[in-house]
Design an enzyme around this catalytic site. Structure first.
Site, PDB file in Angstrom:
ATOM      1  N   ASP A   1     -17.144  54.162   0.018  1.00 21.68           N
ATOM      2  CA  ASP A   1     -15.993  53.606  -0.701  1.00 21.68           C
ATOM      3  C   ASP A   1     -16.407  52.539  -1.707  1.00 21.68           C
ATOM      4  OD1 ASP A   1     -16.789  51.808   1.242  1.00 21.68           O
ATOM      5  OD2 ASP A   1     -14.950  51.902   2.392  1.00 21.68           O
TER       6      ASP A   1
ATOM      7  N   ASP B   1      -8.181  47.345  12.437  1.00 20.65           N
ATOM      8  CA  ASP B   1      -6.994  48.188  12.615  1.00 20.65           C
ATOM      9  C   ASP B   1      -7.354  49.665  12.830  1.00 20.65           C
ATOM     10  OD1 ASP B   1      -7.897  48.876  10.107  1.00 20.65           O
ATOM     11  OD2 ASP B   1      -6.022  48.452   9.046  1.00 20.65           O
TER      12      ASP B   1
ATOM     13  N   HIS C   1      -9.436  51.424  10.879  1.00 22.89           N
ATOM     14  CA  HIS C   1      -9.746  52.205   9.674  1.00 22.89           C
ATOM     15  C   HIS C   1     -11.240  52.518   9.611  1.00 22.89           C
ATOM     16  CE1 HIS C   1     -10.379  48.209   7.433  1.00 22.89           C
ATOM     17  NE2 HIS C   1     -11.441  48.890   7.037  1.00 22.89           N
TER      18      HIS C   1
ATOM     19  N   GLU D   1      -6.806  53.765   5.787  1.00 23.52           N
ATOM     20  CA  GLU D   1      -5.944  52.884   6.570  1.00 23.52           C
ATOM     21  C   GLU D   1      -5.007  53.707   7.464  1.00 23.52           C
ATOM     22  OE1 GLU D   1      -6.502  49.842   6.694  1.00 23.52           O
ATOM     23  OE2 GLU D   1      -6.743  48.862   4.749  1.00 23.52           O
TER      24      GLU D   1
HETATM   25  C1  GLP Z   1     -14.419  47.467   5.059  1.00 17.99           C
HETATM   26  C2  GLP Z   1     -15.139  48.771   4.743  1.00 17.99           C
HETATM   27  C3  GLP Z   1     -15.404  49.572   5.980  1.00 17.99           C
HETATM   28  C4  GLP Z   1     -15.994  48.712   7.067  1.00 17.99           C
HETATM   29  C5  GLP Z   1     -15.052  47.605   7.410  1.00 17.99           C
HETATM   30  C6  GLP Z   1     -15.569  46.702   8.522  1.00 17.99           C
HETATM   31  O1  GLP Z   1     -13.055  47.612   5.141  1.00 17.99           O
HETATM   32  N1  GLP Z   1     -14.437  49.552   3.796  1.00 17.99           N
HETATM   33  O2  GLP Z   1     -16.255  50.655   5.658  1.00 17.99           O
HETATM   34  O3  GLP Z   1     -16.273  49.506   8.193  1.00 17.99           O
HETATM   35  O4  GLP Z   1     -14.867  46.823   6.236  1.00 17.99           O
HETATM   36  O5  GLP Z   1     -16.403  45.714   7.995  1.00 17.99           O
HETATM   37  P1  GLP Z   1     -17.341  44.804   8.850  1.00 17.99           P
HETATM   38  O6  GLP Z   1     -18.470  45.653   9.274  1.00 17.99           O
HETATM   39  O7  GLP Z   1     -17.784  43.716   7.907  1.00 17.99           O
HETATM   40  O8  GLP Z   1     -16.538  44.289   9.985  1.00 17.99           O
END
Ligand code: GLP
Length: 240
Positions: free
Chosen positions: A66, A134, A136, A141
């Site tokens: 993404d 959440d 995702h 989402e």
């Molecule tokens: C973002 C990314 C996800 C990731 C999530 C969790 O929203 N788009 O791909 O898994 O954050 O991030 P973190 O690993 O910093 O908790």
């Protein structure tokens, strides 16, 4: 789904070992990569293995999940910048073979061809995922259709709040992103997901114990034939 519970150093090393094993078995592997803080140690261990001569990424191709809409690849919170800074600049990969969705310019045109481009490389062999509090995955989402391909996503308030810790101010967090869809992710032949910390406990519980529902995007992974969930004790705490 397989579950492996251990401290962050341990699970990160195990995942890095999976990448090394994959690339040594198939030097032109197609790797699916994620951003966020969760995979950072995995990438550090992959860099170490590359520097020690245990693996070469020179024939690999990569596809990232993404990108924020509105951020140039040179912005220090863009996911292109993150990948260069935390992995690509430190390994022997050919940057021309690293793909990250665009967040500016003709990003919609690039988004529309992304799934086909992945397919033209033969599909993703090994995909790493983080997870949002959440539930995702990538930026899919709650409520995202299970059959979604790469698309534009509106970020929820909870995701914007979670991710604001990396920006100077919450007002700077983009509200939209381009993201591989849930079907795009499910197309990967093998998936590893990493989750650490209490903030992820509910999502991991829903992933492992909850019903499969579009309200919990990660629950689609219950149907994947080769998916392993790596979590620390805190992320696993509600499952016990
Ligand atoms: C973002 C990314 C996800 C990731 C999530 C969790 O929203 N788009 O791909 O898994 O954050 O991030 P973190 O690993 O910093 O908790």
């Amino acid at each position: 789904m397989k579950v492996i519970v251990g401290n962050e150093d341990y699970i990160s090393q195990l995942i890095a070992d999976e990448f090394v094993k994959q690339v040594n078995a198939k030097p032109n592997s197609v790797l699916g990569l994620a951003t966020g803080t969760s995979p950072l140690k995995v990438y550090a261990d992959m860099i170490k293995a590359n520097k020690e001569g245990k693996v070469s990424f020179k024939d690999c191709a990569t596809f990232n999940l993404d990108e924020y809409i509105g951020l140039e690849g040179t912005h220090n919170q863009s996911y292109r910048y993150f990948m260069n800074d935390n992995l690509f600049n430190h390994i022997d990969i050919d940057k021309a073979r690293t793909h990250v969705l665009k967040g500016v310019g003709d990003y919609e045109a690039y988004m529309r061809q992304y799934d086909d481009e992945i397919a033209s490389f033969g599909g993703i062999d090994l995909q790493i995922l983080g997870i949002g509090s959440d539930g995702h995955i990538a930026f899919n989402e709650p409520g995202t259709p299970f059959d979604s391909l790469t698309h534009i996503a509106e970020l929820t308030e909870s995701t914007i709040k979670d991710n604001s810790r990396l920006f100077n101010d919450i007002s700077e967090v983009p509200t939209k992103a381009v993201t591989m869809g849930l079907k795009s992710i499910m197309n990967a032949r093998k998936i590893v997901l990493i989750a650490t910390g209490k903030n992820k406990a509910k999502a991991i519980y829903n992933l492992l114990k909850g019903p499969k529902t579009e309200e919990v995007p990660c629950s689609i992974l219950q149907d994947h034939p080769d998916c392993t969930i790596y979590c620390d004790e805190e992320a696993y705490s509600l499952v016990k």
